[in-house]
Scaffold this motif. Structure first.
Motif, PDB file in Angstrom:
ATOM      1  N   SER A  95       0.839  -1.193   0.000  1.00 54.72           N
ATOM      2  CA  SER A  95       0.000   0.000   0.000  1.00 54.72           C
ATOM      3  C   SER A  95       0.874   1.243   0.000  1.00 54.72           C
ATOM      4  O   SER A  95       1.694   1.429   0.889  1.00 54.72           O
ATOM      5  CB  SER A  95      -0.909   0.009   1.243  1.00 54.72           C
ATOM      6  OG  SER A  95      -1.590   1.236   1.336  1.00 54.72           O
ATOM      7  N   LEU A  96       0.695   2.097  -1.027  1.00 56.79           N
ATOM      8  CA  LEU A  96       1.445   3.354  -1.092  1.00 56.79           C
ATOM      9  C   LEU A  96       0.658   4.436  -0.364  1.00 56.79           C
ATOM     10  O   LEU A  96       0.204   5.408  -0.963  1.00 56.79           O
ATOM     11  CB  LEU A  96       1.676   3.750  -2.554  1.00 56.79           C
ATOM     12  CG  LEU A  96       2.792   3.019  -3.283  1.00 56.79           C
ATOM     13  CD1 LEU A  96       2.832   3.437  -4.741  1.00 56.79           C
ATOM     14  CD2 LEU A  96       4.138   3.282  -2.625  1.00 56.79           C
ATOM     15  N   ILE A  97       0.517   4.268   0.925  1.00 55.21           N
ATOM     16  CA  ILE A  97      -0.307   5.184   1.696  1.00 55.21           C
ATOM     17  C   ILE A  97       0.246   6.605   1.674  1.00 55.21           C
ATOM     18  O   ILE A  97      -0.505   7.577   1.712  1.00 55.21           O
ATOM     19  CB  ILE A  97      -0.480   4.676   3.155  1.00 55.21           C
ATOM     20  CG1 ILE A  97      -1.554   5.499   3.878  1.00 55.21           C
ATOM     21  CG2 ILE A  97       0.853   4.682   3.905  1.00 55.21           C
ATOM     22  CD1 ILE A  97      -1.973   4.912   5.200  1.00 55.21           C
ATOM     23  N   ALA A  98       1.569   6.745   1.582  1.00 57.29           N
ATOM     24  CA  ALA A  98       2.168   8.083   1.549  1.00 57.29           C
ATOM     25  C   ALA A  98       1.736   8.859   0.309  1.00 57.29           C
ATOM     26  O   ALA A  98       1.720  10.092   0.314  1.00 57.29           O
ATOM     27  CB  ALA A  98       3.694   7.977   1.596  1.00 57.29           C
ATOM     28  N   HIS A  99       1.361   8.142  -0.744  1.00 58.20           N
ATOM     29  CA  HIS A  99       0.865   8.773  -1.963  1.00 58.20           C
ATOM     30  C   HIS A  99      -0.661   8.848  -1.972  1.00 58.20           C
ATOM     31  O   HIS A  99      -1.239   9.878  -2.335  1.00 58.20           O
ATOM     32  CB  HIS A  99       1.354   7.995  -3.185  1.00 58.20           C
ATOM     33  CG  HIS A  99       0.777   8.475  -4.482  1.00 58.20           C
ATOM     34  ND1 HIS A  99       1.043   9.731  -4.991  1.00 58.20           N
ATOM     35  CD2 HIS A  99      -0.058   7.872  -5.374  1.00 58.20           C
ATOM     36  CE1 HIS A  99       0.398   9.879  -6.144  1.00 58.20           C
ATOM     37  NE2 HIS A  99      -0.278   8.769  -6.391  1.00 58.20           N
ATOM     38  N   GLU A 100      -1.308   7.776  -1.559  1.00 68.73           N
ATOM     39  CA  GLU A 100      -2.762   7.689  -1.650  1.00 68.73           C
ATOM     40  C   GLU A 100      -3.471   8.493  -0.554  1.00 68.73           C
ATOM     41  O   GLU A 100      -4.578   8.978  -0.759  1.00 68.73           O
ATOM     42  CB  GLU A 100      -3.183   6.216  -1.587  1.00 68.73           C
ATOM     43  CG  GLU A 100      -2.670   5.411  -2.782  1.00 68.73           C
ATOM     44  CD  GLU A 100      -2.657   3.917  -2.535  1.00 68.73           C
ATOM     45  OE1 GLU A 100      -3.098   3.496  -1.441  1.00 68.73           O
ATOM     46  OE2 GLU A 100      -2.196   3.171  -3.423  1.00 68.73           O
ATOM     47  N   ASN A 101      -2.844   8.604   0.592  1.00 67.77           N
ATOM     48  CA  ASN A 101      -3.454   9.336   1.710  1.00 67.77           C
ATOM     49  C   ASN A 101      -2.363  10.087   2.474  1.00 67.77           C
ATOM     50  O   ASN A 101      -2.021   9.745   3.605  1.00 67.77           O
ATOM     51  CB  ASN A 101      -4.193   8.362   2.638  1.00 67.77           C
ATOM     52  CG  ASN A 101      -5.050   9.081   3.675  1.00 67.77           C
ATOM     53  OD1 ASN A 101      -5.181  10.308   3.643  1.00 67.77           O
ATOM     54  ND2 ASN A 101      -5.624   8.335   4.588  1.00 67.77           N
ATOM     55  N   PRO A 102      -1.795  11.128   1.855  1.00 68.00           N
ATOM     56  CA  PRO A 102      -0.630  11.813   2.449  1.00 68.00           C
ATOM     57  C   PRO A 102      -0.910  12.517   3.765  1.00 68.00           C
ATOM     58  O   PRO A 102       0.026  12.845   4.490  1.00 68.00           O
ATOM     59  CB  PRO A 102      -0.226  12.820   1.364  1.00 68.00           C
ATOM     60  CG  PRO A 102      -1.453  13.014   0.536  1.00 68.00           C
ATOM     61  CD  PRO A 102      -2.168  11.698   0.552  1.00 68.00           C
ATOM     62  N   MET A 103      -2.177  12.761   4.096  1.00 69.03           N
ATOM     63  CA  MET A 103      -2.505  13.430   5.353  1.00 69.03           C
ATOM     64  C   MET A 103      -2.724  12.462   6.506  1.00 69.03           C
ATOM     65  O   MET A 103      -3.007  12.873   7.619  1.00 69.03           O
ATOM     66  CB  MET A 103      -3.759  14.290   5.164  1.00 69.03           C
ATOM     67  CG  MET A 103      -3.582  15.435   4.178  1.00 69.03           C
ATOM     68  SD  MET A 103      -2.243  16.549   4.658  1.00 69.03           S
ATOM     69  CE  MET A 103      -2.950  17.249   6.158  1.00 69.03           C
ATOM     70  N   SER A 104      -2.590  11.162   6.266  1.00 66.21           N
ATOM     71  CA  SER A 104      -2.831  10.173   7.311  1.00 66.21           C
ATOM     72  C   SER A 104      -1.706  10.174   8.343  1.00 66.21           C
ATOM     73  O   SER A 104      -0.577  10.585   8.054  1.00 66.21           O
ATOM     74  CB  SER A 104      -2.953   8.777   6.701  1.00 66.21           C
ATOM     75  OG  SER A 104      -1.680   8.310   6.294  1.00 66.21           O
ATOM     76  N   PRO A 105      -1.980   9.710   9.547  1.00 62.29           N
ATOM     77  CA  PRO A 105      -0.935   9.608  10.573  1.00 62.29           C
ATOM     78  C   PRO A 105       0.234   8.724  10.148  1.00 62.29           C
ATOM     79  O   PRO A 105       1.386   9.006  10.486  1.00 62.29           O
ATOM     80  CB  PRO A 105      -1.671   9.004  11.776  1.00 62.29           C
ATOM     81  CG  PRO A 105      -3.096   9.393  11.571  1.00 62.29           C
ATOM     82  CD  PRO A 105      -3.309   9.356  10.090  1.00 62.29           C
ATOM     83  N   ILE A 106      -0.044   7.655   9.434  1.00 61.53           N
ATOM     84  CA  ILE A 106       1.032   6.760   9.004  1.00 61.53           C
ATOM     85  C   ILE A 106       1.936   7.466   7.999  1.00 61.53           C
ATOM     86  O   ILE A 106       3.167   7.335   8.056  1.00 61.53           O
ATOM     87  CB  ILE A 106       0.448   5.461   8.419  1.00 61.53           C
ATOM     88  CG1 ILE A 106      -0.271   4.673   9.516  1.00 61.53           C
ATOM     89  CG2 ILE A 106       1.556   4.598   7.797  1.00 61.53           C
ATOM     90  CD1 ILE A 106      -0.980   3.435   9.022  1.00 61.53           C
ATOM     91  N   SER A 107       1.354   8.231   7.088  1.00 60.39           N
ATOM     92  CA  SER A 107       2.163   9.001   6.142  1.00 60.39           C
ATOM     93  C   SER A 107       3.059   9.987   6.867  1.00 60.39           C
ATOM     94  O   SER A 107       4.218  10.206   6.489  1.00 60.39           O
ATOM     95  CB  SER A 107       1.263   9.742   5.150  1.00 60.39           C
ATOM     96  OG  SER A 107       0.509   8.837   4.380  1.00 60.39           O
ATOM     97  N   GLU A 108       2.543  10.576   7.928  1.00 62.89           N
ATOM     98  CA  GLU A 108       3.340  11.510   8.723  1.00 62.89           C
ATOM     99  C   GLU A 108       4.515  10.797   9.383  1.00 62.89           C
ATOM    100  O   GLU A 108       5.604  11.362   9.512  1.00 62.89           O
ATOM    101  CB  GLU A 108       2.468  12.172   9.789  1.00 62.89           C
ATOM    102  CG  GLU A 108       3.193  13.213  10.641  1.00 62.89           C
ATOM    103  CD  GLU A 108       3.774  14.356   9.799  1.00 62.89           C
ATOM    104  OE1 GLU A 108       4.854  14.856  10.172  1.00 62.89           O
ATOM    105  OE2 GLU A 108       3.168  14.725   8.764  1.00 62.89           O
TER     106      GLU A 108
END
Length: 234
Positions: free
Chosen positions: A15-28
């Motif tokens: 899952s490319l969460i840093a791209h798909e949901n950049p505002m999420s806590p995990i992306s941070e």
């Protein structure tokens, strides 16, 4: 450096969460790791980084891909290379074919570097897949052709990140880390044994790797934690 997850919700593979949901806590958290890496290499600019783990299934490839995304979001021109020529996964993550890649180039097959590098849906981020699985990955990674490859991509990119095999399983990572100027070790909460993590670090140091730090992956996140305050998750 710690990567947390929501309670009762395991990290989704590839899952490319840093791209798909950049505002999420995990992306941070991935951006926090990026900042820590910048500080860890303050005396010597980080041009080439290897990411490895002690053993399999510890979140190494997931961490590598998302770190490549957040460095690209910073404005750096990034190349992510799948140097795991035993169990490659980067092509799955970025939905690419793996007909030709790193193994073809190192083996001296008739492929230009330009034809082996793929763009991605992430701005500033290019991908090089592993290519067909060879019978001798360690020898290829330690070859003169690999050294030539490193010199060539170093001229074209601000940062080259290598997804390499687990360090306790094979010698590939030790060979590769001796040629890059920074190594990140990924371990997984409640999976990686303490002695395995220590042994992995020792092997990297024996290979004269510059160990930048360790990422503790898959840590349950408390619902009342500060990550929830500063970000939201879908």
């Amino acid at each position: 450096m710690v990567l947390k997850r929501r309670k009762h919700s395991p990290l989704m593979k590839r899952s490319l969460i840093a791209h798909e949901n950049p505002m999420s806590p995990i992306s941070e958290q991935y951006r926090t790791i990026r900042t820590n890496l910048d500080f860890a290499s303050v005396d010597r600019e980080l041009h080439m980084m290897t990411v490895t783990s002690a053993g399999p299934s510890e979140g190494k490839s997931l961490t590598t891909a998302n770190l490549a995304v957040v460095f690209a979001q910073q404005g750096k021109k990034v190349l992510l290379v799948d140097a795991d020529m035993r169990k490659p996964t980067v092509h799955y993550t970025f939905r690419l074919d793996n007909v030709a890649g790193l193994s073809n180039y190192i083996a001296g097959h008739d492929h230009s570097l330009t034809n082996l590098i793929n763009g991605s849906r992430v701005e500033n981020l290019d991908i090089m897949t592993s290519g067909p699985i060879p019978p001798n990955p360690s020898e290829l990674l330690g070859s003169q052709k690999m050294k030539d490859f490193l010199q060539e991509v170093k001229q074209e990119y601000d940062l080259v990140i290598f997804d390499s095999p687990p360090v306790l399983a094979v010698t590939d990572s030790q060979v590769l880390t001796s040629q890059t100027n920074g190594t990140l070790l990924v371990v997984r909460n409640k999976r990686t044994e303490k002695e395995a993590a220590k042994r992995a670090k020792e092997l990297l140091e024996q290979a004269k790797a510059n160990v930048l730090g360790m990422v503790l992956n898959d840590v349950p996140q408390k619902e009342s934690g500060y990550y929830v305050y500063y970000g939201t998750e879908k």
